[in-house]
Design a protein around this motif. Structure first.
Motif: not given
Length: 390
Positions: A44-59
């Motif tokens: 598993v690739e584990i990525i800490d994105v603390e301090g970032h927004i995770l949102c859907p890709g744009f359509v």
């Protein structure tokens, strides 16, 4: 890698979910939880994105993927899009269309480009037809194109209120919409009619006329360029309040804005303030279209090219300048366009959805990473994939 685990993400789905872990497996979102504990031997690739927004890709519901233009002669035909253009704009789903020219721009070319973009990693669809009537199609029928070609989800952009259009009667437009509607019903697709609304004084009158005089519901039509003028925006709000979706064009130029167009982000603020339903408003890029500026005599004054980064720019301006809630601004570029095109696996961070994911800087809203169907396109601001010939 088939498994990616994002930890400590500030998730907007596009509604705010707070800090969550998000697990991606085999191209889909498989789990969203406060904390995900993996007890498995797989990598598993584990990525800490603390301090970032995770949102859907744009359509993006309107992109001229094969290029457009030509209003100023053959030398003004705009170039086709490349994969990197979509990546830079955070666009993971594109919808291709023809415009003014369906002589030197063909549906065969359009379908080939859409299939190529799919091979390169995007989700890609197209509208049959173009500005004109009678409608040009691949199979000889709008209904057949929608039913028999997987990537075809509707017809467009068919033009009204524009000197470049075919000056359709309400009966002709109703007939086209009926074909698209039946094709969509039979194929379980949107069967939407994407409508290019030009600068003419009739504005949306033809659509209201069809709804009044026929059995075609208003929501079968999806008019774009509604921010072209204050008067059109006002009429677009009425269209929205009656149940229809309206689309604002993100690409623009100083000349076009000076001629009366309402900046996309500001149009969103105005529409909501006027009582429009934010769940039926979208932005699109009009990427790679020509952006012509005509004078009162219909003569071409200037011409630029639509940018696929424009939707992200207007999304940022909506939040940072117009003070629109982040989740509202995200809706119009993710969830809402996915709904109007009936793409149920797009536009949301929910379990089972396609893993089309953007990682945004929490403060600047800059795009730092792009994932499409679980595959990296951009990682920590570095593009890791380009188009075949880029």
């Amino acid at each position: 890698m088939s498994f990616i685990l994002f930890r400590n993400a500030n998730v907007y789905a596009p509604s705010p979910l707070g800090l969550k872990d998000v697990l991606v497996s085999h191209g889909r979102i498989s789990e969203i939880a406060d904390t995900i504990v993996l007890e498995a031997s797989f990598e598993v690739e584990i990525i800490d994105v603390e301090g970032h927004i995770l949102c859907p890709g744009f359509v993006d519901t309107l992109t001229h993927v094969t290029g457009g233009g030509g209003e100023g002669g053959f030398a003004t035909r705009t170039p086709e899009m490349n994969l990197s253009h979509a990546i830079a704009g955070g666009v993971t789903t594109v919808t291709g269309a023809l415009g003014t020219d369906a002589v030197c721009r063909s549906h065969e070319e359009l379908v080939a480009k859409v299939k190529g973009l799919k091979e390169e990693g995007l989700s890609a669809y197209f509208y049959t037809g173009n500005y004109h009537y009678p409608v040009k199609t691949l199979t000889g029928s709008v209904q057949k194109d929608i039913m028999l070609i997987d990537e075809c989800i509707g017809i467009g952009e068919i033009a009204i209120a524009d000197h470049r259009g075919s000056q359709l009667t309400w009966r002709e437009l109703a007939s086209v919409a009926a074909e698209a509607r039946v094709g969509g019903m039979c194929a379980k697709k949107a069967g939407i009619v994407s409508v290019h609304v030009g600068p003419g004084d009739e504005r949306l009158d033809r659509l209201f006329e069809v709804a009044e005089k026929s059995d075609i519901p208003l929501k079968q039509f999806y008019p774009t360029h509604i921010n072209r003028s204050e008067l059109l925006l006002e009429q677009g709000v009425k269209f929205n309040q009656l149940g229809g979706y309206i689309d604002f064009t993100a690409s623009s130029t100083p000349d076009i804005l000076a001629s009366g167009e309402v900046k996309c982000a500001h149009a969103l603020k105005q529409a909501i303030a006027a009582g429009a339903d934010e769940n039926r408003i979208t932005f699109s890029t009009d990427g790679h279209a020509s952006l012509p500026n005509f004078n009162s005599k219909g003569e071409l004054v200037s011409l630029k090219v639509g940018a696929m980064t424009s939707m992200h720019a207007e999304f940022k301006d909506a939040v940072q300048i117009e003070q629109i809630k982040l989740e509202t601004a995200l809706k119009v570029v993710t969830q809402n366009p996915a709904k109007v095109l009936q793409l149920t696996s797009k536009g949301q961070i929910i379990k089972g959805a396609d893993a089309d994911i953007l990682i945004l800087n929490n403060n600047s809203l800059a795009i730092e990473s792009v994932l499409a169907k679980g595959q990296w396109l951009m990682k920590q601001t570095i593009a890791v994939r380009k188009g075949t010939y880029e």
